[in-house]
Design a protein around this motif. Structure first.
Motif, mmCIF file in Angstrom:
data_model
loop_
_atom_site.group_PDB
_atom_site.id
_atom_site.type_symbol
_atom_site.label_atom_id
_atom_site.label_comp_id
_atom_site.label_asym_id
_atom_site.label_seq_id
_atom_site.Cartn_x
_atom_site.Cartn_y
_atom_site.Cartn_z
ATOM 1 N N PRO A 178 -13.485 14.499 19.314
ATOM 2 C CA PRO A 178 -13.521 13.929 17.949
ATOM 3 C C PRO A 178 -12.604 14.689 16.997
ATOM 4 C CG PRO A 178 -15.468 15.275 18.315
ATOM 5 C CD PRO A 178 -14.708 15.261 19.619
ATOM 6 N N ILE A 179 -11.297 14.615 17.217
ATOM 7 C CA ILE A 179 -10.337 15.313 16.367
ATOM 8 C C ILE A 179 -9.952 14.383 15.218
ATOM 9 C CG2 ILE A 179 -8.050 16.358 16.261
ATOM 10 C CD1 ILE A 179 -8.370 17.109 19.201
ATOM 11 N N ILE A 180 -10.292 14.781 14.015
ATOM 12 C CA ILE A 180 -10.051 13.971 12.819
ATOM 13 C C ILE A 180 -9.033 14.697 11.938
ATOM 14 C CG2 ILE A 180 -11.070 12.883 10.797
ATOM 15 C CD1 ILE A 180 -12.080 11.731 13.431
ATOM 16 N N ILE A 181 -8.001 13.984 11.516
ATOM 17 C CA ILE A 181 -7.018 14.569 10.614
ATOM 18 C C ILE A 181 -6.814 13.642 9.421
ATOM 19 C CG2 ILE A 181 -5.838 15.835 12.452
ATOM 20 C CD1 ILE A 181 -3.647 13.738 12.388
ATOM 21 N N HIS A 182 -6.406 14.218 8.306
ATOM 22 C CA HIS A 182 -6.105 13.469 7.094
ATOM 23 C C HIS A 182 -4.603 13.576 6.849
ATOM 24 C CE1 HIS A 182 -10.405 13.529 5.309
ATOM 25 N NE2 HIS A 182 -10.465 13.861 6.585
ATOM 26 N N VAL A 183 -3.932 12.437 6.696
ATOM 27 C CA VAL A 183 -2.494 12.452 6.419
ATOM 28 C C VAL A 183 -2.215 11.550 5.220
ATOM 29 C CG1 VAL A 183 -1.903 12.890 8.836
ATOM 30 C CG2 VAL A 183 -1.981 10.543 7.995
ATOM 31 N N PRO A 184 -1.172 11.851 4.452
ATOM 32 C CA PRO A 184 -0.811 10.960 3.344
ATOM 33 C C PRO A 184 -0.403 9.587 3.878
ATOM 34 C CG PRO A 184 0.321 13.071 3.166
ATOM 35 C CD PRO A 184 -0.307 13.034 4.517
ATOM 36 N N TYR A 225 0.841 -1.205 0.000
ATOM 37 C CA TYR A 225 0.000 0.000 0.000
ATOM 38 C C TYR A 225 0.872 1.250 0.000
ATOM 39 C CZ TYR A 225 -4.001 2.983 1.104
ATOM 40 O OH TYR A 225 -4.979 3.945 1.066
ATOM 41 N N PHE A 226 1.927 1.244 0.795
ATOM 42 C CA PHE A 226 2.855 2.371 0.921
ATOM 43 C C PHE A 226 3.383 2.794 -0.444
ATOM 44 C CE2 PHE A 226 7.187 3.989 1.443
ATOM 45 C CZ PHE A 226 7.062 4.903 2.479
ATOM 46 N N PHE A 227 3.736 1.821 -1.288
ATOM 47 C CA PHE A 227 4.312 2.131 -2.598
ATOM 48 C C PHE A 227 3.252 2.331 -3.680
ATOM 49 C CE2 PHE A 227 7.926 0.047 -0.485
ATOM 50 C CZ PHE A 227 8.889 1.016 -0.691
ATOM 51 N N LEU A 228 2.105 1.691 -3.527
ATOM 52 C CA LEU A 228 1.062 1.804 -4.547
ATOM 53 C C LEU A 228 0.199 3.052 -4.371
ATOM 54 C CD1 LEU A 228 -0.107 -1.931 -4.679
ATOM 55 C CD2 LEU A 228 1.126 -0.689 -6.485
ATOM 56 N N TYR A 229 0.009 3.475 -3.121
ATOM 57 C CA TYR A 229 -0.898 4.597 -2.829
ATOM 58 C C TYR A 229 -0.240 5.601 -1.879
ATOM 59 C CZ TYR A 229 -4.403 1.237 -4.518
ATOM 60 O OH TYR A 229 -5.122 0.327 -5.261
ATOM 61 N N PRO A 230 0.951 6.084 -2.187
ATOM 62 C CA PRO A 230 1.676 6.919 -1.210
ATOM 63 C C PRO A 230 0.958 8.216 -0.839
ATOM 64 C CG PRO A 230 2.728 7.027 -3.370
ATOM 65 C CD PRO A 230 1.706 5.926 -3.440
ATOM 66 N N MET A 231 0.213 8.801 -1.766
ATOM 67 C CA MET A 231 -0.403 10.093 -1.498
ATOM 68 C C MET A 231 -1.892 10.005 -1.201
ATOM 69 S SD MET A 231 2.295 11.686 -1.503
ATOM 70 C CE MET A 231 1.557 13.246 -1.025
ATOM 71 N N GLU A 232 -2.442 8.789 -1.166
ATOM 72 C CA GLU A 232 -3.826 8.652 -0.709
ATOM 73 C C GLU A 232 -3.917 9.018 0.771
ATOM 74 O OE1 GLU A 232 -6.558 8.169 -2.229
ATOM 75 O OE2 GLU A 232 -5.839 7.609 -4.228
ATOM 76 N N ARG A 233 -5.044 9.545 1.162
ATOM 77 C CA ARG A 233 -5.201 10.004 2.543
ATOM 78 C C ARG A 233 -5.633 8.870 3.463
ATOM 79 N NH1 ARG A 233 -2.036 13.967 1.563
ATOM 80 N NH2 ARG A 233 -2.930 16.017 1.225
ATOM 81 N N VAL A 234 -5.027 8.845 4.634
ATOM 82 C CA VAL A 234 -5.483 7.976 5.718
ATOM 83 C C VAL A 234 -6.153 8.886 6.739
ATOM 84 C CG1 VAL A 234 -4.827 6.342 7.513
ATOM 85 C CG2 VAL A 234 -3.605 6.346 5.336
ATOM 86 N N ILE A 235 -7.400 8.589 7.052
ATOM 87 C CA ILE A 235 -8.162 9.428 7.978
ATOM 88 C C ILE A 235 -7.970 8.883 9.382
ATOM 89 C CG2 ILE A 235 -10.467 10.272 8.558
ATOM 90 C CD1 ILE A 235 -11.160 9.872 5.580
ATOM 91 N N LEU A 236 -7.471 9.744 10.269
ATOM 92 C CA LEU A 236 -7.097 9.330 11.623
ATOM 93 C C LEU A 236 -7.940 10.040 12.663
ATOM 94 C CD1 LEU A 236 -3.206 9.665 11.254
ATOM 95 C CD2 LEU A 236 -4.552 7.592 10.948
ATOM 96 N N TRP A 237 -8.252 9.313 13.711
ATOM 97 C CA TRP A 237 -8.850 9.916 14.910
ATOM 98 C C TRP A 237 -7.752 10.084 15.938
ATOM 99 C CZ3 TRP A 237 -10.958 6.877 19.488
ATOM 100 C CH2 TRP A 237 -11.416 7.744 20.480
ATOM 101 N N VAL A 238 -7.571 11.304 16.395
ATOM 102 C CA VAL A 238 -6.570 11.594 17.425
ATOM 103 C C VAL A 238 -7.304 11.754 18.752
ATOM 104 C CG1 VAL A 238 -4.684 13.106 18.131
ATOM 105 C CG2 VAL A 238 -5.177 12.768 15.695
ATOM 106 N N PRO A 239 -7.249 10.753 19.635
ATOM 107 C CA PRO A 239 -8.051 10.778 20.869
ATOM 108 C C PRO A 239 -7.437 11.657 21.960
ATOM 109 C CG PRO A 239 -6.782 8.752 20.778
ATOM 110 C CD PRO A 239 -6.483 9.497 19.502
#
Length: 228
Positions: free
Chosen positions: A167-173, A148-162
């Motif tokens: 409910p803090i949600i961030i999007h990171v590559p 996944y790291f090499f196939l989709y490097p710039m796709e966003r992973v949506i994270l919950w930071v507790p």
């Protein structure tokens, strides 16, 4: 940071990913329903106990027959506890479908098992005197994460930071999130080796081994592009 989902599109149903998850969950629940002595025996028989392969006399004394290294694969379907199972299945649910989509079902299954095998071998190499079972799908899933790291490097992973349960949600590559994951595995793995007496309770080297295997091998398993 807890990943919730990713943004990479998936054009097929990930039946192999779902099946692998179902097998792990069913086996885990079945073993939980067994008496402790029986489930513990199965962990030692089908989990990878490194000392079993380096000291045949020790293995024979504890009733562990020569299984011709079958446990290097069978351990991928066993888990030590609920958190271990849930974390592994959650990562597989988020990242496995896209990799299966790009590889096809048979190739993806072969890739998954090969990464798991090589991950287990790396854990055995770095901790050959360990006398407890190494179990879990983590090494194979690490291979999937590498793909996944090499196939989709710039796709966003949506994270919950507790933070204070807000409910803090961030999007990171993906390259950032999975890159941080690799750094943590490398730090933990080297720490367990460098500091004497620092035996790890997590198979960090299996995680790293699976990721390295996945990064090196994923291209060999991708579906061929249709002729133009």
């Amino acid at each position: 940071m807890i990943p919730i989902r990713d943004t990479a599109p998936c054009n097929s149903r990930p039946y192999v990913t779902w099946t692998l998850m179902a097998i792990c969950i069913v086996i885990f629940i079945a073993m939980k329903l067994m008496p402790f002595e029986q489930s513990n025996r199965l962990l030692f028989l089908y989990g990878m106990v490194p000392l079993r392969y380096g000291n045949p006399d020790w293995a024979a004394h504890f009733g562990l027959p020569n299984d011709y290294h079958f446990s290097f694969i069978s351990n991928l379907f066993l888990h030590g506890g609920w958190s271990h199972l849930i974390i592994n299945m959650w990562f597989m649910w988020i990242f496995g479908d896209n990799v299966e989509d790009r590889m096809g079902k048979v190739n993806y299954l072969n890739f998954y098992l090969l990464c798991g095998l090589l991950a287990t071998a790396m854990q055995w190499y770095f901790d050959p005197m360990l006398a407890i079972p190494v179990v879990g799908a983590s090494g194979a899933i690490a291979g999937v994460l590498a793909a996944y790291f090499f196939l989709y490097p710039m796709e966003r992973v949506i994270l919950w930071v507790p933070i204070f349960f807000l409910p803090i949600i961030i999007h990171v590559p993906a390259i950032g999130f999975l890159g941080l994951w690799v750094i943590i595995q490398l730090y933990k793995g080297t720490t367990s080796v460098i500091f004497e007496g620092g035996a790890a309770d997590v198979a960090w080297w299996a995680h790293l081994g699976g990721f390295i295997a996945g990064g090196l091998l994923y291209r060999l398993f991708l579906k061929k592009a249709p002729p133009q």
